[in-house]
Design a protein around this motif. Structure first.
Motif, PDB file in Angstrom:
ATOM      1  N   SER A 101      18.183 -11.783 -13.690  1.00  0.00           N
ATOM      2  CA  SER A 101      19.509 -11.635 -13.108  1.00  0.00           C
ATOM      3  C   SER A 101      19.963 -12.955 -12.497  1.00  0.00           C
ATOM      4  O   SER A 101      19.168 -13.725 -11.973  1.00  0.00           O
ATOM      5  CB  SER A 101      19.517 -10.544 -12.037  1.00  0.00           C
ATOM      6  N   GLU A 102      21.269 -13.186 -12.577  1.00  0.00           N
ATOM      7  CA  GLU A 102      21.816 -14.457 -12.110  1.00  0.00           C
ATOM      8  C   GLU A 102      23.206 -14.255 -11.524  1.00  0.00           C
ATOM      9  O   GLU A 102      23.993 -13.450 -12.026  1.00  0.00           O
ATOM     10  CB  GLU A 102      21.885 -15.444 -13.283  1.00  0.00           C
ATOM     11  N   VAL A 103      23.516 -14.982 -10.456  1.00  0.00           N
ATOM     12  CA  VAL A 103      24.866 -15.026  -9.913  1.00  0.00           C
ATOM     13  C   VAL A 103      25.572 -16.212 -10.562  1.00  0.00           C
ATOM     14  O   VAL A 103      25.134 -17.350 -10.417  1.00  0.00           O
ATOM     15  CB  VAL A 103      24.857 -15.187  -8.384  1.00  0.00           C
ATOM     16  N   PHE A 104      26.651 -15.934 -11.292  1.00  0.00           N
ATOM     17  CA  PHE A 104      27.285 -16.972 -12.101  1.00  0.00           C
ATOM     18  C   PHE A 104      27.801 -18.122 -11.258  1.00  0.00           C
ATOM     19  O   PHE A 104      27.604 -19.287 -11.590  1.00  0.00           O
ATOM     20  CB  PHE A 104      28.422 -16.368 -12.931  1.00  0.00           C
ATOM     21  N   ASP A 105      28.479 -17.827 -10.166  1.00  0.00           N
ATOM     22  CA  ASP A 105      29.022 -18.879  -9.303  1.00  0.00           C
ATOM     23  C   ASP A 105      28.769 -18.494  -7.855  1.00  0.00           C
ATOM     24  O   ASP A 105      29.396 -17.572  -7.342  1.00  0.00           O
ATOM     25  CB  ASP A 105      30.518 -19.064  -9.555  1.00  0.00           C
ATOM     26  N   PRO A 106      27.852 -19.181  -7.177  1.00  0.00           N
ATOM     27  CA  PRO A 106      27.515 -18.809  -5.797  1.00  0.00           C
ATOM     28  C   PRO A 106      28.659 -19.018  -4.818  1.00  0.00           C
ATOM     29  O   PRO A 106      28.603 -18.523  -3.692  1.00  0.00           O
ATOM     30  CB  PRO A 106      26.332 -19.730  -5.462  1.00  0.00           C
ATOM     31  N   TYR A 107      29.710 -19.727  -5.213  1.00  0.00           N
ATOM     32  CA  TYR A 107      30.838 -19.960  -4.319  1.00  0.00           C
ATOM     33  C   TYR A 107      31.980 -18.974  -4.545  1.00  0.00           C
ATOM     34  O   TYR A 107      33.013 -19.072  -3.890  1.00  0.00           O
ATOM     35  CB  TYR A 107      31.343 -21.399  -4.457  1.00  0.00           C
ATOM     36  N   GLU A 108      31.794 -18.042  -5.467  1.00  0.00           N
ATOM     37  CA  GLU A 108      32.777 -16.978  -5.637  1.00  0.00           C
ATOM     38  C   GLU A 108      32.253 -15.753  -4.897  1.00  0.00           C
ATOM     39  O   GLU A 108      31.245 -15.171  -5.289  1.00  0.00           O
ATOM     40  CB  GLU A 108      32.994 -16.653  -7.114  1.00  0.00           C
ATOM     41  N   PRO A 109      32.936 -15.330  -3.820  1.00  0.00           N
ATOM     42  CA  PRO A 109      32.417 -14.228  -2.990  1.00  0.00           C
ATOM     43  C   PRO A 109      32.417 -12.902  -3.719  1.00  0.00           C
ATOM     44  O   PRO A 109      33.250 -12.628  -4.573  1.00  0.00           O
ATOM     45  CB  PRO A 109      33.386 -14.205  -1.798  1.00  0.00           C
ATOM     46  N   ARG A 110      31.432 -12.092  -3.357  1.00  0.00           N
ATOM     47  CA  ARG A 110      31.315 -10.715  -3.832  1.00  0.00           C
ATOM     48  C   ARG A 110      31.173 -10.589  -5.346  1.00  0.00           C
ATOM     49  O   ARG A 110      31.554  -9.600  -5.951  1.00  0.00           O
ATOM     50  CB  ARG A 110      32.500  -9.870  -3.337  1.00  0.00           C
ATOM     51  N   LYS A 111      30.644 -11.627  -5.969  1.00  0.00           N
ATOM     52  CA  LYS A 111      30.372 -11.538  -7.393  1.00  0.00           C
ATOM     53  C   LYS A 111      29.011 -10.883  -7.598  1.00  0.00           C
ATOM     54  O   LYS A 111      28.004 -11.319  -7.025  1.00  0.00           O
ATOM     55  CB  LYS A 111      30.371 -12.933  -8.033  1.00  0.00           C
ATOM     56  N   ALA A 112      28.973  -9.828  -8.406  1.00  0.00           N
ATOM     57  CA  ALA A 112      27.714  -9.135  -8.659  1.00  0.00           C
ATOM     58  C   ALA A 112      26.842  -9.963  -9.598  1.00  0.00           C
ATOM     59  O   ALA A 112      27.353 -10.652 -10.477  1.00  0.00           O
ATOM     60  CB  ALA A 112      27.981  -7.765  -9.278  1.00  0.00           C
ATOM     61  N   PRO A 113      25.530  -9.896  -9.419  1.00  0.00           N
ATOM     62  CA  PRO A 113      24.634 -10.576 -10.357  1.00  0.00           C
ATOM     63  C   PRO A 113      24.803 -10.009 -11.764  1.00  0.00           C
ATOM     64  O   PRO A 113      25.142  -8.845 -11.949  1.00  0.00           O
ATOM     65  CB  PRO A 113      23.241 -10.263  -9.803  1.00  0.00           C
ATOM     66  N   VAL A 114      24.573 -10.851 -12.733  1.00  0.00           N
ATOM     67  CA  VAL A 114      24.685 -10.439 -14.130  1.00  0.00           C
ATOM     68  C   VAL A 114      23.361 -10.712 -14.835  1.00  0.00           C
ATOM     69  O   VAL A 114      22.625 -11.621 -14.452  1.00  0.00           O
ATOM     70  CB  VAL A 114      25.825 -11.181 -14.856  1.00  0.00           C
ATOM     71  N   PRO A 115      23.024  -9.917 -15.856  1.00  0.00           N
ATOM     72  CA  PRO A 115      21.792 -10.171 -16.588  1.00  0.00           C
ATOM     73  C   PRO A 115      21.938 -11.347 -17.542  1.00  0.00           C
ATOM     74  O   PRO A 115      23.009 -11.583 -18.098  1.00  0.00           O
ATOM     75  CB  PRO A 115      21.549  -8.868 -17.348  1.00  0.00           C
ATOM     76  N   ALA A 116      20.881 -12.081 -17.726  1.00  0.00           N
ATOM     77  CA  ALA A 116      20.862 -13.220 -18.639  1.00  0.00           C
ATOM     78  C   ALA A 116      19.492 -13.269 -19.307  1.00  0.00           C
ATOM     79  O   ALA A 116      18.569 -12.544 -18.926  1.00  0.00           O
ATOM     80  CB  ALA A 116      21.138 -14.520 -17.883  1.00  0.00           C
ATOM     81  N   ARG A 117      19.359 -14.125 -20.306  1.00  0.00           N
ATOM     82  CA  ARG A 117      18.088 -14.281 -21.020  1.00  0.00           C
ATOM     83  C   ARG A 117      17.658 -15.737 -21.002  1.00  0.00           C
ATOM     84  O   ARG A 117      18.455 -16.638 -21.288  1.00  0.00           O
ATOM     85  CB  ARG A 117      18.210 -13.805 -22.471  1.00  0.00           C
ATOM     86  N   ILE A 118      16.403 -15.970 -20.685  1.00  0.00           N
ATOM     87  CA  ILE A 118      15.858 -17.325 -20.710  1.00  0.00           C
ATOM     88  C   ILE A 118      15.988 -17.918 -22.108  1.00  0.00           C
ATOM     89  O   ILE A 118      16.333 -19.092 -22.271  1.00  0.00           O
ATOM     90  CB  ILE A 118      14.392 -17.327 -20.247  1.00  0.00           C
ATOM     91  N   SER A 119      15.711 -17.122 -23.132  1.00  0.00           N
ATOM     92  CA  SER A 119      15.769 -17.618 -24.507  1.00  0.00           C
ATOM     93  C   SER A 119      17.188 -18.057 -24.874  1.00  0.00           C
ATOM     94  O   SER A 119      17.375 -19.105 -25.512  1.00  0.00           O
ATOM     95  CB  SER A 119      15.280 -16.546 -25.480  1.00  0.00           C
ATOM     96  N   ASP A 120      18.199 -17.278 -24.474  1.00  0.00           N
ATOM     97  CA  ASP A 120      19.587 -17.663 -24.740  1.00  0.00           C
ATOM     98  C   ASP A 120      19.935 -18.947 -23.997  1.00  0.00           C
ATOM     99  O   ASP A 120      20.593 -19.845 -24.546  1.00  0.00           O
ATOM    100  CB  ASP A 120      20.541 -16.557 -24.297  1.00  0.00           C
ATOM    101  N   ASP A 121      19.527 -19.012 -22.743  1.00  0.00           N
ATOM    102  CA  ASP A 121      19.840 -20.179 -21.923  1.00  0.00           C
ATOM    103  C   ASP A 121      19.256 -21.458 -22.519  1.00  0.00           C
ATOM    104  O   ASP A 121      19.942 -22.477 -22.639  1.00  0.00           O
ATOM    105  CB  ASP A 121      19.301 -19.994 -20.501  1.00  0.00           C
ATOM    106  N   LEU A 122      17.986 -21.408 -22.871  1.00  0.00           N
ATOM    107  CA  LEU A 122      17.343 -22.603 -23.405  1.00  0.00           C
ATOM    108  C   LEU A 122      17.965 -23.028 -24.730  1.00  0.00           C
ATOM    109  O   LEU A 122      18.145 -24.225 -24.989  1.00  0.00           O
ATOM    110  CB  LEU A 122      15.841 -22.358 -23.575  1.00  0.00           C
ATOM    111  N   ALA A 123      18.313 -22.066 -25.567  1.00  0.00           N
ATOM    112  CA  ALA A 123      18.950 -22.392 -26.845  1.00  0.00           C
ATOM    113  C   ALA A 123      20.317 -23.034 -26.616  1.00  0.00           C
ATOM    114  O   ALA A 123      20.686 -23.996 -27.304  1.00  0.00           O
ATOM    115  CB  ALA A 123      19.082 -21.138 -27.701  1.00  0.00           C
ATOM    116  N   ASP A 124      21.076 -22.522 -25.649  1.00  0.00           N
ATOM    117  CA  ASP A 124      22.391 -23.091 -25.351  1.00  0.00           C
ATOM    118  C   ASP A 124      22.265 -24.519 -24.811  1.00  0.00           C
ATOM    119  O   ASP A 124      23.051 -25.406 -25.170  1.00  0.00           O
ATOM    120  CB  ASP A 124      23.128 -22.219 -24.340  1.00  0.00           C
ATOM    121  N   VAL A 125      21.293 -24.736 -23.940  1.00  0.00           N
ATOM    122  CA  VAL A 125      21.060 -26.082 -23.415  1.00  0.00           C
ATOM    123  C   VAL A 125      20.675 -27.030 -24.546  1.00  0.00           C
ATOM    124  O   VAL A 125      21.174 -28.162 -24.629  1.00  0.00           O
ATOM    125  CB  VAL A 125      19.970 -26.055 -22.329  1.00  0.00           C
TER     126      VAL A 125
END
Length: 219
Positions: A101-125
């Motif tokens: 789980s990840e909070v997309f932008d820590p400076y946007e208040p009251r944003k719920a965490p969203v699910p993400a995948r390590i494999s997707d992240d690494l491939a995108d990077v």
């Protein structure tokens, strides 16, 4: 600078562009090797180290003054390398811990965490970094640095940072004997609320990963 001269002995090792390119190339090579799955027992610690080192390069790019490319429009760097196979291999390798789980932008208040995948992240990077590397190898150094800096702010910097936190959390839970709660079917197309975050954060039971990682099991 061509591919053949990427590591030529007459390059100045103190040159900013050379240092950034070397760090990025090291990451590209290392993650590609990890994705082959030859050493699954060391995958998570090795990825933690590589992502940490990449973010040092990102920090240097972020702290640097704005880089302006030589040409007004980005030259065509050719077809984008396919990262789907790498993504799929990493997903299989990291199956029990891939979703987090990840909070997309820590400076946007009251944003719920969203699910993400390590494999997707690494491939995108990897896709972002390879795009810049194609410019660097073609001798378009300023274009490469501009792209790496721009995409650091717009995508791969935050993505790699989130991945680093997930990898660090995996090892912390194992080393500190703190198994996570059951994944309970969480996938990346589901929303997450604060009240279910702990339950849906992902299960990293010591019996699943402590042995392969060479760490002591949870009690």
């Amino acid at each position: 600078m061509s591919d053949a001269t990427l590591h030529a002995t007459d390059q100045n090792p103190d040159d900013f562009a050379v240092q950034i390119a070397d760090q990025i190339e090291s990451f590209l090579v290392a993650v590609t090797e990890v994705a082959k799955g030859d050493e699954p027992e060391s995958a998570v610690p090795f990825l933690l180290l590589e992502v940490s080192q990449l973010l040092l390069a990102g920090g240097r790019l972020g702290a640097h003054e704005d880089i302006v490319p030589d040409e007004r429009y980005e030259p065509d760097s050719g077809p984008e390398p396919d990262v789907d196979a790498l993504r799929e291999n990493l997903a299989r390798l990291l199956d029990s811990i891939d979703v987090y789980s990840e909070v997309f932008d820590p400076y946007e208040p009251r944003k719920a965490p969203v699910p993400a995948r390590i494999s997707d992240d690494l491939a995108d990077v990897m896709a972002d970094l390879r795009h810049g590397m194609s410019h660097y190898r073609a001798g378009r150094t300023s274009e490469a640095l501009w792209w790496w800096q721009f995409s650091y702010f717009s995508n791969w910097g935050s993505t790699a940072s989130a991945t680093l936190r997930a990898l660090q959390s995996v090892l912390a839970h194992v080393r500190l004997d703190q198994p996570l709660a059951e994944l309970d079917g969480l996938d990346t197309d589901q929303g997450m609320g604060d009240d279910t975050l702990e339950i849906e954060a992902g299960r990293v039971m010591a019996e699943e990963i402590a042995g392969p990682l060479g760490l002591r099991p949870a009690k």
